[in-house]
Write a protein that holds these residues in place. Structure first.
Motif, mmCIF file in Angstrom:
data_model
loop_
_atom_site.group_PDB
_atom_site.id
_atom_site.type_symbol
_atom_site.label_atom_id
_atom_site.label_comp_id
_atom_site.label_asym_id
_atom_site.label_seq_id
_atom_site.Cartn_x
_atom_site.Cartn_y
_atom_site.Cartn_z
ATOM 1 N N THR A 94 93.553 70.960 40.598
ATOM 2 C CA THR A 94 92.416 70.458 39.823
ATOM 3 C C THR A 94 91.182 70.280 40.699
ATOM 4 O OG1 THR A 94 93.173 68.178 40.102
ATOM 5 C CG2 THR A 94 93.867 69.326 38.118
ATOM 6 N N ILE A 95 91.371 69.898 41.952
ATOM 7 C CA ILE A 95 90.224 69.755 42.850
ATOM 8 C C ILE A 95 89.607 71.123 43.137
ATOM 9 C CG2 ILE A 95 89.527 69.089 45.185
ATOM 10 C CD1 ILE A 95 91.604 66.848 45.010
ATOM 11 N N ALA A 96 90.453 72.133 43.325
ATOM 12 C CA ALA A 96 89.943 73.484 43.553
ATOM 13 C C ALA A 96 89.193 73.987 42.320
ATOM 14 C CB ALA A 96 91.095 74.433 43.892
ATOM 15 N N GLY A 97 89.704 73.684 41.139
ATOM 16 C CA GLY A 97 89.026 74.082 39.905
ATOM 17 C C GLY A 97 87.684 73.408 39.739
ATOM 18 N N ALA A 98 87.625 72.121 40.074
ATOM 19 C CA ALA A 98 86.365 71.386 39.953
ATOM 20 C C ALA A 98 85.332 71.889 40.965
ATOM 21 C CB ALA A 98 86.610 69.893 40.151
ATOM 22 N N ILE A 99 85.773 72.137 42.185
ATOM 23 C CA ILE A 99 84.848 72.633 43.206
ATOM 24 C C ILE A 99 84.344 74.027 42.847
ATOM 25 C CG2 ILE A 99 84.709 73.402 45.616
ATOM 26 C CD1 ILE A 99 86.531 71.018 46.304
ATOM 27 N N ALA A 100 85.232 74.872 42.350
ATOM 28 C CA ALA A 100 84.809 76.218 41.950
ATOM 29 C C ALA A 100 83.840 76.165 40.778
ATOM 30 C CB ALA A 100 86.030 77.072 41.598
ATOM 31 N N GLY A 114 97.491 74.127 32.000
ATOM 32 C CA GLY A 114 97.836 74.945 30.848
ATOM 33 C C GLY A 114 96.573 75.528 30.235
ATOM 34 N N VAL A 115 96.752 76.392 29.238
ATOM 35 C CA VAL A 115 95.617 77.139 28.696
ATOM 36 C C VAL A 115 94.625 76.239 27.966
ATOM 37 C CG1 VAL A 115 94.931 78.988 27.128
ATOM 38 C CG2 VAL A 115 96.956 79.257 28.530
ATOM 39 N N GLY A 116 95.073 75.481 27.008
ATOM 40 C CA GLY A 116 94.153 74.675 26.190
ATOM 41 C C GLY A 116 93.425 73.609 26.986
ATOM 42 N N ALA A 117 94.180 72.789 27.687
ATOM 43 C CA ALA A 117 93.574 71.710 28.461
ATOM 44 C C ALA A 117 92.779 72.261 29.641
ATOM 45 C CB ALA A 117 94.646 70.757 28.964
ATOM 46 N N GLY A 118 93.250 73.352 30.236
ATOM 47 C CA GLY A 118 92.537 73.945 31.365
ATOM 48 C C GLY A 118 91.188 74.497 30.956
ATOM 49 N N LEU A 119 91.138 75.140 29.789
ATOM 50 C CA LEU A 119 89.868 75.658 29.286
ATOM 51 C C LEU A 119 88.885 74.532 29.005
ATOM 52 C CD1 LEU A 119 88.258 78.129 28.353
ATOM 53 C CD2 LEU A 119 89.301 77.843 26.118
ATOM 54 N N CYS A 120 89.367 73.473 28.382
ATOM 55 C CA CYS A 120 88.490 72.332 28.081
ATOM 56 C C CYS A 120 88.005 71.642 29.357
ATOM 57 C CB CYS A 120 89.219 71.336 27.190
ATOM 58 S SG CYS A 120 89.509 71.940 25.527
ATOM 59 N N ALA A 121 88.891 71.463 30.328
ATOM 60 C CA ALA A 121 88.510 70.796 31.573
ATOM 61 C C ALA A 121 87.508 71.636 32.353
ATOM 62 C CB ALA A 121 89.748 70.534 32.425
ATOM 63 N N MET A 122 87.728 72.948 32.393
ATOM 64 C CA MET A 122 86.801 73.816 33.119
ATOM 65 C C MET A 122 85.430 73.795 32.476
ATOM 66 S SD MET A 122 85.257 76.973 32.998
ATOM 67 C CE MET A 122 84.490 78.031 34.169
ATOM 68 N N LEU A 123 85.385 73.946 31.156
ATOM 69 C CA LEU A 123 84.094 73.955 30.475
ATOM 70 C C LEU A 123 83.382 72.611 30.589
ATOM 71 C CD1 LEU A 123 84.860 76.066 27.295
ATOM 72 C CD2 LEU A 123 83.448 76.696 29.248
ATOM 73 N N GLY A 124 84.119 71.518 30.525
ATOM 74 C CA GLY A 124 83.508 70.197 30.674
ATOM 75 C C GLY A 124 82.892 70.008 32.049
ATOM 76 N N CYS A 125 83.640 70.366 33.075
ATOM 77 C CA CYS A 125 83.141 70.232 34.451
ATOM 78 C C CYS A 125 81.970 71.168 34.701
ATOM 79 C CB CYS A 125 84.286 70.529 35.410
ATOM 80 S SG CYS A 125 83.903 70.304 37.141
ATOM 81 N N TRP A 126 82.068 72.385 34.213
ATOM 82 C CA TRP A 126 81.040 73.402 34.406
ATOM 83 C C TRP A 126 79.742 73.015 33.715
ATOM 84 C CZ3 TRP A 126 80.617 78.661 31.675
ATOM 85 C CH2 TRP A 126 80.011 79.598 32.501
ATOM 86 N N MET A 127 79.830 72.582 32.471
ATOM 87 C CA MET A 127 78.630 72.225 31.719
ATOM 88 C C MET A 127 77.972 70.955 32.262
ATOM 89 S SD MET A 127 77.932 74.521 29.697
ATOM 90 C CE MET A 127 78.803 76.033 29.486
ATOM 91 N N LEU A 128 78.771 70.018 32.733
ATOM 92 C CA LEU A 128 78.195 68.824 33.354
ATOM 93 C C LEU A 128 77.388 69.206 34.586
ATOM 94 C CD1 LEU A 128 77.991 65.740 33.421
ATOM 95 C CD2 LEU A 128 80.041 65.736 34.840
ATOM 96 N N ALA A 129 77.911 70.117 35.392
ATOM 97 C CA ALA A 129 77.178 70.579 36.580
ATOM 98 C C ALA A 129 75.939 71.367 36.183
ATOM 99 C CB ALA A 129 78.092 71.426 37.456
ATOM 100 N N MET A 130 76.031 72.164 35.125
ATOM 101 C CA MET A 130 74.877 72.954 34.694
ATOM 102 C C MET A 130 73.747 72.087 34.150
ATOM 103 S SD MET A 130 76.083 76.463 33.062
ATOM 104 C CE MET A 130 76.809 77.734 34.036
#
Length: 86
Positions: free
Chosen positions: A2-8, A55-71
């Motif tokens: 999860t840390i690698a996903g957030a940093i990426a 997993g797919v559902g939660a991973g997609l939501c977590a990635m988009l949430g982190c990504w959009m917050l940074a954007m």
């Protein structure tokens, strides 16, 4: 993972912002030129890391949430530290 996903995701948002014409920071020309490609590659890597961790559902939501917050945060931070317009 999860840390690698957030940093990426954060690096992806930074690269996409650096590659846009609206970036207010002085950055190297190569970062401006290849920022969009690097941002998309990092977004895919972030998505893969989040999916591997949650997993797919939660991973997609977590990635988009982190990504959009940074954007949203990056242009705001750039505006805070930028020189006033003349």
């Amino acid at each position: 993972m999860t840390i690698a996903g957030a940093i990426a995701a954060l690096l992806s948002a930074f690269a996409l912002y650096a590659g846009s014409g609206h970036c207010r920071w002085r950055l190297p020309v190569a970062l401006r030129r290849y920022g969009k490609v690097a941002g998309l590659v990092l977004a895919i890597a972030s998505l893969a890391a989040w999916i591997a961790a949650l997993g797919v559902g939660a991973g997609l939501c977590a990635m988009l949430g982190c990504w959009m917050l940074a954007m949203v945060a990056l242009p705001w931070l750039a505006a805070l530290g930028a020189e006033p317009a003349r």
